[in-house]
Scaffold this active site. Structure first.
Site, short mmCIF file in Angstrom:
data_model
loop_
_atom_site.label_atom_id
_atom_site.label_comp_id
_atom_site.label_asym_id
_atom_site.label_seq_id
_atom_site.Cartn_x
_atom_site.Cartn_y
_atom_site.Cartn_z
N SER A 51 0.88 -1.18 0.00
CA SER A 51 0.00 0.00 0.00
C SER A 51 0.91 1.22 0.00
O SER A 51 2.11 1.10 0.31
CB SER A 51 -0.84 -0.02 1.28
OG SER A 51 -1.43 1.24 1.53
N TYR A 88 -1.95 -1.67 10.45
CA TYR A 88 -1.96 -1.76 8.98
C TYR A 88 -0.66 -1.18 8.42
O TYR A 88 0.02 -1.81 7.60
CB TYR A 88 -3.17 -0.99 8.45
CG TYR A 88 -3.42 -1.12 6.96
CD1 TYR A 88 -4.12 -2.21 6.43
CD2 TYR A 88 -2.98 -0.15 6.06
CE1 TYR A 88 -4.36 -2.33 5.07
CE2 TYR A 88 -3.22 -0.25 4.70
CZ TYR A 88 -3.91 -1.34 4.21
OH TYR A 88 -4.15 -1.43 2.85
P1 NAD Z 1 -11.68 -6.33 -0.11
O1 NAD Z 1 -12.26 -6.25 1.24
O2 NAD Z 1 -12.50 -5.94 -1.29
O3 NAD Z 1 -11.11 -7.80 -0.38
C1 NAD Z 1 -10.32 -8.47 0.56
C2 NAD Z 1 -10.53 -9.96 0.40
O4 NAD Z 1 -9.64 -10.61 1.32
C3 NAD Z 1 -11.96 -10.41 0.75
O5 NAD Z 1 -12.46 -11.26 -0.26
C4 NAD Z 1 -11.77 -11.16 2.07
O6 NAD Z 1 -12.69 -12.23 2.26
C5 NAD Z 1 -10.35 -11.67 1.91
N1 NAD Z 1 -9.74 -12.01 3.21
C6 NAD Z 1 -9.73 -11.29 4.35
N2 NAD Z 1 -9.11 -11.96 5.33
C7 NAD Z 1 -8.69 -13.12 4.79
C8 NAD Z 1 -7.98 -14.25 5.30
N3 NAD Z 1 -7.60 -14.31 6.58
N4 NAD Z 1 -7.72 -15.27 4.46
C9 NAD Z 1 -8.12 -15.24 3.16
N5 NAD Z 1 -8.80 -14.20 2.63
C10 NAD Z 1 -9.08 -13.16 3.44
O7 NAD Z 1 -10.33 -5.45 -0.03
P2 NAD Z 1 -9.36 -4.84 -1.14
O8 NAD Z 1 -9.46 -3.36 -1.04
O9 NAD Z 1 -9.52 -5.51 -2.45
O10 NAD Z 1 -7.95 -5.22 -0.48
C11 NAD Z 1 -7.10 -6.22 -1.01
C12 NAD Z 1 -5.68 -5.90 -0.58
O11 NAD Z 1 -5.29 -4.64 -1.12
C13 NAD Z 1 -5.47 -5.80 0.94
O12 NAD Z 1 -4.24 -6.39 1.30
C14 NAD Z 1 -5.42 -4.31 1.17
O13 NAD Z 1 -4.69 -3.98 2.33
C15 NAD Z 1 -4.74 -3.85 -0.09
N6 NAD Z 1 -4.91 -2.44 -0.40
C16 NAD Z 1 -6.15 -1.93 -0.61
C17 NAD Z 1 -6.29 -0.59 -0.91
C18 NAD Z 1 -7.64 0.03 -1.13
O14 NAD Z 1 -7.71 1.27 -1.15
N7 NAD Z 1 -8.71 -0.71 -1.33
C19 NAD Z 1 -5.17 0.23 -1.02
C20 NAD Z 1 -3.91 -0.33 -0.80
C21 NAD Z 1 -3.80 -1.67 -0.50
#
Ligand code: NAD
Length: 260
Positions: free
Chosen positions: A142, A155
């Site tokens: 991130s 985080y």
């Molecule tokens: P999201 O909530 O849409 O998807 C996350 C997925 O991870 C979900 O399907 C959930 O069921 C799964 N998950 C959670 N805990 C889990 C576990 N213990 N084992 C297996 N699966 C698990 O979120 P997103 O925004 O798509 O985030 C995905 C990644 O991207 C994360 O690592 C997040 O930190 C990172 N990220 C997101 C953003 C953002 O702005 N959305 C920015 C930077 C980084």
């Protein structure tokens, strides 16, 4: 097709960024394993990829559960062959100032992001190194791998930690042709972000519109959210890159919020 005959495991691929990456990989010819907490959600995602003409399977995997991770990698190896691409993407967010943060939530956050990255990395390289085929590991970092924001201590700590794991894997994996990189997105409007907009508004005592404009997008060059498609394109580029020249790096995809 930039990923023909590759086998990719994407964790957290039933939603958001992981789901978009899984679709992009399948469009590029990879066989994709959707690994997520809910088998039903993973199956729905895999079925959508198959309907679109791709090749996908679902496994139930809690990335902090060592046995579940090993079982999931055995399942995908049996069905598609040894995976040569891992996207360690599963993640959650927790909004709290340090003085109100419980040890339980601190540990839970570090476990999902760091234990999960370690366990899935180990499961893949144990199977992949003996094949001599080489491959790619991509960690979902991130902007918070480089910058801090208030209310996000575990985080930010975990996302910084992924840079360390990535660099070690880049060094250890080089002789096996395994590359490791981190993608560092800015804010992307996924369920993870939709949930934290009202939470941040409450904690900071400002409106939800101000959370978006004055917190999330304040430092971007154009006030724009990063999209799942932007991140997926980067994930294809890193997975398909043909040599060890690009390894141990973090690629920031954030509309200029953070410039390295
Ligand atoms: P999201 O909530 O849409 O998807 C996350 C997925 O991870 C979900 O399907 C959930 O069921 C799964 N998950 C959670 N805990 C889990 C576990 N213990 N084992 C297996 N699966 C698990 O979120 P997103 O925004 O798509 O985030 C995905 C990644 O991207 C994360 O690592 C997040 O930190 C990172 N990220 C997101 C953003 C953002 O702005 N959305 C920015 C930077 C980084």
């Amino acid at each position: 097709m930039r990923m023909k005959d590759r086998v990719a495991v994407v964790t957290g691929a039933a939603s958001g960024i992981g789901l978009e990456i899984a679709h992009a990989y399948a469009r590029e010819g990879a066989k994709v394993c959707i690994a997520d907490l809910s088998l039903a959600a993973a199956q729905a995602a895999a079925a959508a990829i198959e309907r679109a003409g791709g090749s996908a399977m679902a496994v139930q995997m809690d990335v902090v559960d060592e046995q579940a991770v090993e079982r999931g990698f055995d399942q995908v190896t049996a069905a598609f062959g040894v995976p040569d691409v891992l996207v360690s993407n599963a993640g959650i967010q927790h909004i709290n100032p340090i003085e109100a943060l419980s040890l339980e939530n601190w540990r839970k956050m570090l476990a999902i992001h760091l234990d999960g990255a370690f366990l899935t990395t180990r499961a893949m390289v144990r199977r992949l190194y003996p094949t001599g085929r080489g491959g790619a590991v991509i960690y979902m970092g991130s902007v918070h791998s480089h910058e801090a924001s208030p209310l996000k201590a575990p985080y930010v700590t975990a996302k910084h930690g992924l840079l360390g794991l990535c660099k070690v894997l880049a060094k250890e994996g080089a002789k096996h042709g395994v590359r490791a990189n981190v993608i560092c997105p800015g804010f992307v409007r996924t369920p993870l972000v939709e949930k934290q907009i009202p939470e941040q508004a409450r904690e900071l005592g400002i409106s939800e519109a101000d959370v978006v404009a004055k917190v999330m997008l304040k430092d971007t060059v154009d006030g724009e959210f990063t999209t799942t498609a932007d991140v997926a394109e980067t994930a294809v580029f890193l997975a398909a890159f043909p040599s060890n020249a690009l390894t141990g790096q973090s690629v920031v995809v954030s509309h200029g919020w953070y410039m390295q």
